[in-house]
Design an enzyme around this catalytic site. Structure first.
Site, mmCIF file in Angstrom:
data_model
loop_
_atom_site.group_PDB
_atom_site.id
_atom_site.type_symbol
_atom_site.label_atom_id
_atom_site.label_comp_id
_atom_site.label_asym_id
_atom_site.label_seq_id
_atom_site.Cartn_x
_atom_site.Cartn_y
_atom_site.Cartn_z
ATOM 1 C CE1 TYR A 20 -3.252 -2.766 0.031
ATOM 2 C CE2 TYR A 20 -3.722 -2.323 2.325
ATOM 3 C CZ TYR A 20 -3.963 -3.035 1.165
ATOM 4 O OH TYR A 20 -4.925 -4.017 1.157
ATOM 5 C CG ASP B 103 -7.112 -4.539 3.987
ATOM 6 O OD1 ASP B 103 -8.101 -4.517 4.728
ATOM 7 O OD2 ASP B 103 -6.965 -3.762 3.014
#
Ligand code: NAD
Length: 378
Positions: free
Chosen positions: A149, A257
């Site tokens: 990310y 996640d």
């Protein structure tokens, strides 16, 4: 910003209720805090602040520099939730979520702790068979500030001939792996002493590095904890096949996640799930930390006294455990929540046939009554 003074406080907590149901659920956690102060002299100095849409309305930004400064100095931050349709069309930098993201970034909260617990009384709420999930108690530790990310290079480029190319980079360093690994091993020591480290070492160099570095860290500092390794795809499968095999799972930002959302779904109830995000420990031993329920601001039920405050009360229990080392009080609060559920007390989101529907405040009342009862019978 205002401070509520407590006699001989153990430390300061910045309370940021935020938007929607945030203020309603944080209020109930504050009542639990007040009970601990009154009955067990476990008292904190609360500082009240604004975040998200509430801060935008008052100050024109979703988090002021002053609130950020207080968050950096506080021993812990207790947050409700941010966001709502009123602020959906704001320019990106003014959106409520930016306030929360700035807190996480500036406090350098690199370890996200997401427990997935299924109280036996709520096992029916899961989409899995009750016997698979009843009594489930696992902790997912997700690396939060690195990985794909944030890695460079990233972006979308035109490569001609009507084609474009999208790039993201998965990148981890030894230091990033060790610091989140240490959090996971430390937590495992206070639980079932088992860590499962999850990556894709079979196809990713960053995954191989992750596996090697976790193995080294384990041998050097945590040989008393059992360590296993698992590929992320297998872990996703094992979480629905036999989730109770896990104690602590440590994994990177991307896999964390997904796996933490999958584990949350095992519990079947958004209003029950707390979380903590931890930063590094400084030279005085203080660790920056933010505690929040995983649910959002639930604008559809805000202001109606229908919100389930238990995720926030359980987030406060995590705060007691991880920021103040008050395991006895954390256990007490968690036990009170479990007993209230056993007694059939329910907010609407976890209502089952034959159980008693209560308001947000009445759920807080029930937890306080159970805390009273537990301390008298101990
Ligand atoms: P949400 O979690 O707010 O709500 C999803 C559903 O679950 C809704 O039906 C809601 O009523 C219900 N729900 C959530 N928490 C509950 C509780 N404690 N008790 C009872 N019911 C509960 O997610 P959403 O609807 O996708 O998002 C609403 C707003 O919240 C958006 O603005 C979103 O950006 C924001 N959001 C904020 C956070 C955060 O602050 N960390 C997280 C997720 C979403």
């Amino acid at each position: 910003m205002s401070a509520a003074n407590s006699k001989s406080a153990l430390g300061t907590i910045l309370a940021l209720p935020g938007d929607g149901i945030g203020p309603e659920v944080v209020a109930e956690a504050r009542r639990v805090a007040a009970w601990l102060a009154d009955t067990r002299s476990v008292a904190f100095q609360f500082i009240d602040g604004l975040v998200g849409g509430a801060s935008y309305e008052a100050h024109g930004v979703p988090l002021t520099d002053e609130t950020m400064r207080v968050a950096m100095e506080a021993d812990a931050v207790l947050l409700g939730a941010v966001g709502g349709p009123k602020w959906d069309k704001l320019e990106f930098k003014f959106k409520p979520e930016r306030g929360l993201l700035r807190l996480r970034k500036d406090m350098d909260l690199f370890a996200n702790l997401r427990p997935a617990m299924v109280y036996p009384a709520l096992a029916e709420a899961s989409t899995l068979k009750p016997e698979i999930v009843a009594g489930l108690d696992i902790m997912i530790v997700r690396e939060l500030t690195g990985g794909v990310y944030f890695g460079e290079p990233r972006g979308i480029t035109d490569i001609g001939g009507g084609n474009r190319r999208g790039i993201n980079t998965q990148v981890y360093t030894t230091q990033e792996i060790h610091r989140v690994g240490r959090v996971a091993f430390d937590i495992a020591r206070a639980r079932g002493r088992k860590v499962c480290s999850v990556e894709k070492a079979n196809v990713m160099e960053s995954g191989l590095l992750w596996r090697e570095e976790i193995t080294k860290l384990h041998a050097a500092e945590f040989a008393d904890v059992a360590l296993s390794h698992m590929y992320a795809d297998n872990c996703a499968m094992q979480l629905v096949r036999n989730p109770k095999q896990f104690d602590v799972i440590v994994t990177d930002n991307l896999f964390g996640d997904m796996l933490s959302d999958e584990a949350a779904q095992l519990t079947g109830s958004l209003g029950m799930l707390p979380s903590a995000s931890l930063g590094a420990t400084d030279s005085s031993g203080k660790r920056r930390a933010l505690y929040e329920p995983i649910h959002g601001s639930a604008p559809d039920i805000a202001g109606q006294g229908m919100a389930n405050p238990l995720a926030t009360i359980l987030s406060f229990a995590m705060l007691l455990r991880y920021s103040f080392n008050r395991a006895v009080e954390a256990d007490l609060v968690e036990q009170a929540v479990g007993n209230v559920l056993e007694h059939g007390v329910r907010t609407r989101d976890i209502l089952q046939p034959g159980k008693t529907l209560v308001s947000t405040k009445a759920m807080g009342d029930a937890v306080l009554a159970e805390l009273e009862r537990l301390t008298k019978t101990r």
